[in-house]
Design an enzyme around this catalytic site. Structure first.
Site, PDB file in Angstrom:
ATOM      1  N   HIS A  70      10.566   0.039   2.234  1.00 24.00           N
ATOM      2  CA  HIS A  70      11.360  -0.786   1.327  1.00 24.00           C
ATOM      3  C   HIS A  70      12.831  -0.804   1.740  1.00 24.00           C
ATOM      4  O   HIS A  70      13.519  -1.809   1.539  1.00 24.00           O
ATOM      5  CB  HIS A  70      11.211  -0.292  -0.099  1.00 24.00           C
ATOM      6  CG  HIS A  70       9.931  -0.721  -0.745  1.00 24.00           C
ATOM      7  ND1 HIS A  70       9.879  -1.604  -1.806  1.00 24.00           N
ATOM      8  CD2 HIS A  70       8.641  -0.407  -0.472  1.00 24.00           C
ATOM      9  CE1 HIS A  70       8.620  -1.816  -2.153  1.00 24.00           C
ATOM     10  NE2 HIS A  70       7.844  -1.092  -1.360  1.00 24.00           N
ATOM     11  N   GLY A  76      17.603  -4.307   6.632  1.00 21.46           N
ATOM     12  CA  GLY A  76      17.398  -3.352   7.714  1.00 21.46           C
ATOM     13  C   GLY A  76      17.431  -1.909   7.242  1.00 21.46           C
ATOM     14  O   GLY A  76      17.697  -1.613   6.079  1.00 21.46           O
ATOM     15  N   PRO A 163       7.581  -8.374   0.397  1.00 18.76           N
ATOM     16  CA  PRO A 163       6.167  -8.726   0.207  1.00 18.76           C
ATOM     17  C   PRO A 163       5.726  -8.386  -1.203  1.00 18.76           C
ATOM     18  O   PRO A 163       6.124  -7.349  -1.754  1.00 18.76           O
ATOM     19  CB  PRO A 163       5.452  -7.845   1.245  1.00 18.76           C
ATOM     20  CG  PRO A 163       6.486  -7.566   2.283  1.00 18.76           C
ATOM     21  CD  PRO A 163       7.780  -7.458   1.530  1.00 18.76           C
ATOM     22  N   THR A 194      -3.322   3.816   2.944  1.00 18.87           N
ATOM     23  CA  THR A 194      -4.406   4.798   3.057  1.00 18.87           C
ATOM     24  C   THR A 194      -4.082   6.041   2.244  1.00 18.87           C
ATOM     25  O   THR A 194      -4.961   6.865   1.968  1.00 18.87           O
ATOM     26  CB  THR A 194      -4.650   5.177   4.528  1.00 18.87           C
ATOM     27  OG1 THR A 194      -5.785   6.038   4.610  1.00 18.87           O
ATOM     28  CG2 THR A 194      -3.456   5.919   5.128  1.00 18.87           C
ATOM     29  N   SER A 248     -10.096   8.889   0.081  1.00 19.12           N
ATOM     30  CA  SER A 248      -9.221   9.871   0.730  1.00 19.12           C
ATOM     31  C   SER A 248      -7.753   9.571   0.425  1.00 19.12           C
ATOM     32  O   SER A 248      -6.966   9.295   1.314  1.00 19.12           O
ATOM     33  CB  SER A 248      -9.455   9.884   2.247  1.00 19.12           C
ATOM     34  OG  SER A 248      -9.308   8.580   2.799  1.00 19.12           O
TER      35      SER A 248
END
Length: 334
Positions: A70, A76, A163, A194, A248
């Site tokens: 973020h 940048g 996004p 993940t 997981s």
């Protein structure tokens, strides 16, 4: 006359050297080991912070990883996401909802200011912490380039292009393309999901009104849909947190790619990666590796490290640009 010419030439040469050094500083480059002489233990201090914070809060690796993304995606990698003493601070933008890890970054900064005052940028601490977070969760390590300086602007209006969980694949691709990322980068960086959790706050449209007709996202596996709805009931508590990867949550692996393919992606933006030929091919390529159908391809873990290095170079400030903050949540006084 000859002496004058000699002195003049020496003077001109000296001016040229000074100008060259100034230009070199202004155009400074990131590099691995930037603090090897000026603050040689910076990486060990940050690593210790991440380890201690993760033992206290198991979600911390995901929190620190998200913080780096973020920070970099808006103006940048310059630590602007950390500022909170301006009226319209970037961190207050809707797209940054739920961010954390600010106190942990400041804790590392405080220690570094004792040992190496005015040397290490907050932006570099964020980048190093993200790498250590991946490793803490069992992912592959990668070398972090350092030498960033902290930005002097933090404005929530600049976060409008972040996004969004409900973006279409076309919008997601365009937002990443604008930052110089490929379809593969989009998939690989999304693989950060993940680990960690999300809030039910981001789920209603996908679960209950996907097309405006009181329907659910058809990409959700029917068995998984009932599970998601039970965790995030309609008009329920939007602050309830659910795992981004049920199997997981705290392990950095490629399970998220299996989830995306099989309809077990939790958030809509992850599911959208299987809507497009190019991004679907990337997801499938990682699954082929897992299934040993294509053993010569690179692994998700390796690619993720490369993508993070690329992310870490995004619109950085180096050399004479920006500043080295004394505290991470406040600009230095001019």
């Amino acid at each position: 006359m000859a002496l004058f010419n000699k002195d003049a030439k020496s003077f001109i040469k000296l001016i040229s050297i000074i100008c060259f050094l100034q230009i070199s500083a202004l155009n400074g480059q990131l590099r691995v080991g930037f603090y090897s002489e000026s603050c040689h233990n910076v990486e060990s201090i940050v690593s210790s912070m991440v380890k201690e914070a993760s033992q206290r809060e198991p979600r911390m690796p995901a929190i620190l990883l998200r913080l780096h993304f973020h920070d970099c995606f808006v103006q940048g990698c310059d630590g602007s996401i950390l500022i909170d003493n301006v009226k319209e601070a970037e961190k207050n933008a809707f797209g940054h909802e739920g961010l954390g890890g600010f106190a942990e970054i400041q804790k590392a900064k405080t220690q570094l200011e004792v040992q190496c005052p005015g040397v290490v940028s907050c932006a570099d601490i964020v980048a190093l912490a993200a790498r250590d977070a991946v490793v803490m969760a069992g992912g592959e390590s990668y070398e972090v380039e350092t030498g960033r300086r902290d930005g002097r602007v933090s404005d929530l209006s600049f976060a409008s292009k972040m996004p969004d969980v409900d973006d279409s694949i076309e919008v997601l691709k365009e937002k990443f393309k604008t930052k110089g990322f490929s379809e593969k980068d989009l998939v690989t960086l999304s693989g950060a999901h993940t680990i960690g959790t999300t809030a039910c706050f981001f789920m209603p449209k996908r679960l209950y009104n996907f097309t405006g007709k009181s329907d659910a996202d058809p990409s959700i596996n029917p068995k998984f849909l009932s599970e998601l709805r039970s965790k995030c009931p309609k008009n329920g508590d939007v602050n309830v947190r659910i795992s981004l990867d049920n199997l997981s949550e705290r392990k950095f692996d490629d399970q998220i790619m299996h989830n995306i393919k099989n309809g077990f992606a939790v958030i809509a933006s992850d599911a959208r990666l299987y809507d497009d030929n190019a991004t679907r091919a990337v997801v499938d390529s990682y699954l082929e590796i897992t299934e040993k159908l294509n053993p010569n391809s690179s692994s998700f873990g390796t690619d993720f490290g490369l993508a993070m290095v690329k992310l870490g170079r995004l619109e950085v400030k180096t050399g004479l640009l920006g500043e080295i903050r004394k505290v991470c949540n406040s600009f230095n006084k001019m």
